[in-house]
Design a protein around this motif. Structure first.
Motif, short mmCIF file in Angstrom:
data_model
loop_
_atom_site.label_atom_id
_atom_site.label_comp_id
_atom_site.label_asym_id
_atom_site.label_seq_id
_atom_site.Cartn_x
_atom_site.Cartn_y
_atom_site.Cartn_z
N LYS A 180 0.70 9.17 -1.33
CA LYS A 180 0.35 9.82 -0.07
C LYS A 180 1.03 11.19 0.07
O LYS A 180 0.40 12.16 0.47
N ARG B 254 -4.05 12.60 4.02
CA ARG B 254 -3.10 11.48 4.09
C ARG B 254 -3.53 10.40 5.08
O ARG B 254 -4.17 10.70 6.06
N LYS C 80 -0.58 14.25 -1.58
CA LYS C 80 -1.91 14.71 -1.18
C LYS C 80 -1.79 15.78 -0.10
O LYS C 80 -0.77 15.89 0.57
#
Ligand SMILES: [Cu+2]
Length: 123
Positions: A115, A123, A118
């Motif tokens: 996460k 996210r 990104k």
């Protein structure tokens, strides 16, 4: 006897000199054929991205070294011009899930990134 001993010493000395010369020539060839490039990494986010890109690229044939700067979001790459070109380097980074210059990240690898790696909107 003395002459043979002298000859042996001379011969081994010559061998050492010629060997070290070859090493130096090899090294010169590597330096001569290597190029450097800055690659923009606009989508990288954190230290994990940095490690992933550095580890991934160091395994790519022709890449001599890669130094990723998280704050500047770019990488200094040194590569063997006879083995890889800038497009190949961009492709290798894209395969890891990151945009490299104008080359878009591989969408599947990007989807599998942590996460924190990104873009904020993903996210
Ligand atoms: Cu990251």
């Amino acid at each position: 006897m003395k002459l043979i001993k002298l000859l042996t010493i001379g011969l081994s000395l010559l061998l050492v000199i010629s060997c070290s010369k070859t090493d130096a020539e090899d090294q010169a060839a590597v330096i001569k054929g290597s190029k450097s490039a800055m690659v923009d990494l606009p989508t990288m986010q954190c230290g994990m991205c940095e490690r992933a890109i550095e580890t991934g690229l160091s395994k790519v044939n022709g890449v001599v070294s890669i130094d990723v700067d998280v704050d500047e979001k770019n990488a200094a790459v040194i590569y063997e011009a006879g083995l890889i070109n800038l497009a190949g380097i961009e492709k290798a980074i894209a395969k890891l899930g990151y945009q490299a210059n104008e080359t878009s990240a591989d969408s599947e690898t990007y989807a599998d990134l942590a996460k924190c790696c990104k873009l904020p909107e993903d996210r």
